[in-house]
Design an enzyme around this catalytic site. Structure first.
Site, PDB file in Angstrom:
ATOM      1  CB  SER A  13      -8.274  16.891 -51.553  1.00  0.00           C
ATOM      2  OG  SER A  13      -9.238  17.491 -52.433  1.00  0.00           O
ATOM      3  CG  MET A  90     -13.454  28.952 -49.976  1.00  0.00           C
ATOM      4  SD  MET A  90     -14.041  28.311 -51.482  1.00  0.00           S
ATOM      5  CE  MET A  90     -15.846  28.780 -51.289  1.00  0.00           C
ATOM      6  NE  ARG A  91     -11.649  36.366 -47.606  1.00  0.00           N
ATOM      7  CZ  ARG A  91     -12.745  37.127 -46.981  1.00  0.00           C
ATOM      8  NH1 ARG A  91     -13.713  35.820 -46.652  1.00  0.00           N
ATOM      9  NH2 ARG A  91     -13.158  38.035 -46.838  1.00  0.00           N
ATOM     10  CG  HIS A 109     -15.105  26.555 -61.025  1.00  0.00           C
ATOM     11  ND1 HIS A 109     -15.472  27.099 -60.003  1.00  0.00           N
ATOM     12  CD2 HIS A 109     -16.221  26.435 -61.679  1.00  0.00           C
ATOM     13  CE1 HIS A 109     -16.865  27.270 -59.864  1.00  0.00           C
ATOM     14  NE2 HIS A 109     -17.386  26.568 -61.057  1.00  0.00           N
ATOM     15  CG  ASP A 145     -15.154  30.511 -60.697  1.00  0.00           C
ATOM     16  OD1 ASP A 145     -13.941  30.668 -60.238  1.00  0.00           O
ATOM     17  OD2 ASP A 145     -16.171  30.450 -59.956  1.00  0.00           O
ATOM     18  CB  ALA A 173     -12.059  14.627 -63.084  1.00  0.00           C
ATOM     19  CD  GLU A 174     -11.991  19.750 -58.305  1.00  0.00           C
ATOM     20  OE1 GLU A 174     -11.306  20.528 -57.984  1.00  0.00           O
ATOM     21  OE2 GLU A 174     -13.105  19.543 -58.263  1.00  0.00           O
TER      22      GLU A 174
HETATM   23  C1  GRF Z   1     -12.425  21.882 -55.144  1.00  0.00           C
HETATM   24  O1  GRF Z   1     -13.522  21.337 -55.738  1.00  0.00           O
HETATM   25  C2  GRF Z   1     -11.716  22.979 -56.194  1.00  0.00           C
HETATM   26  O2  GRF Z   1     -12.317  23.009 -57.702  1.00  0.00           O
HETATM   27  C3  GRF Z   1     -12.981  24.273 -55.813  1.00  0.00           C
HETATM   28  O3  GRF Z   1     -12.784  23.935 -54.133  1.00  0.00           O
HETATM   29  C4  GRF Z   1     -12.785  22.756 -53.945  1.00  0.00           C
HETATM   30  C5  GRF Z   1     -11.530  22.556 -53.000  1.00  0.00           C
HETATM   31  O4  GRF Z   1     -11.434  21.293 -52.489  1.00  0.00           O
HETATM   32  N1  GRF Z   1     -12.319  25.655 -56.188  1.00  0.00           N
HETATM   33  P1  GRF Z   1     -10.027  20.984 -51.723  1.00  0.00           P
HETATM   34  O5  GRF Z   1      -9.738  21.868 -50.803  1.00  0.00           O
HETATM   35  O6  GRF Z   1      -8.714  20.759 -53.067  1.00  0.00           O
HETATM   36  O7  GRF Z   1     -10.123  19.294 -51.335  1.00  0.00           O
END
Ligand code: GRF
Length: 214
Positions: A13, A90-91, A109, A145, A173-174
């Site tokens: 997303s 996720m690596r 993050h 991080d 918010a992201e």
């Molecule tokens: C998000 O919360 C991001 O901050 C974290 O992993 C999640 C990924 O979500 N690193 P998406 O795949 O962008 O929906």
């Protein structure tokens, strides 16, 4: 126009938000590649449906992290990437890879770093009883991080929050934090002296450190 590659592992997303911002007329960047280490990442479908160039570099097909990262690096160069955004990738990347992309590698993050690095930061925030959390866009450094912070958005943690409700509020918010930060980096409005601090300015040249959603 700067070229940006986005690395994902799942839902994507944030990648969508970055791609959508790139489509606006005054965008400072184009998305040249959406790359996943997982062939089944949901975000890949969205990206290809919307005409973005996608690629899978499956980490399980390599015998070492170094070989995986060499392929990743080759593809980023082939795609012409100036900047790389991690968006739910996720690596853990090695120091060698991070050094190659120093100052050009960003991550988002879902906590106000340096609080709650690592996994399940939203649950960590609930467990700690904090009243405010949020998200952080930062340059990636060798430590997870922990790189220089570019911008943060704060959101409230409500008494009735579950991990799901807090995660949703932070994710909203992201989606409105990553693209402006990336645009600022691409437009040369983020200054990093190579140390622990980075400074972001808005289009008028004024320092812009945070957004508040509270
Ligand atoms: C998000 O919360 C991001 O901050 C974290 O992993 C999640 C990924 O979500 N690193 P998406 O795949 O962008 O929906």
């Amino acid at each position: 126009m700067k070229q940006v590659a986005i690395l994902i592992s799942g839902r994507g997303s944030n990648m969508e938000a970055l791609c959508q911002a790139a489509e606006t007329t005054d965008s400072a960047y184009q998305v040249c590649r959406v790359l996943s280490n997982r062939p089944d990442a949901k975000g890949l479908q969205w990206a290809s449906d919307h005409g973005f160039s996608t690629r899978v570099v499956d980490h399980r097909k390599f015998t070492s992290k170094a070989e995986f990262e060499a392929e990743l690096n080759d593809d980023l160069n082939t795609a012409g990437a100036d900047f790389v955004c991690l968006a739910g990738f996720m690596r853990l990347l090695s120091a060698n890879f991070v050094q190659k992309w120093r100052g050009r590698l960003l991550n988002i993050h879902p906590s106000l770093l340096p609080s709650f690095p690592g996994l399940v930061p939203q649950q960590q925030a609930l467990d700690a009883g904090v009243r405010i959390s949020g998200c952080t866009v930062h340059f990636v450094s060798e430590d997870m991080d922990a790189g220089p912070i570019i911008v943060q958005t704060a959101v409230p943690v409500l008494p009735q929050d579950s991990e799901a409700t807090l995660s949703k509020r932070i994710l909203t918010a992201e989606h409105r934090t990553y693209a402006p930060a990336l645009a600022a980096v691409c437009a040369g409005r983020v200054f990093w002296d190579g140390g622990s601090k980075a400074t972001m300015s808005d289009e008028a040249g004024e320092p812009l450190h945070h957004y508040l959603d509270i």
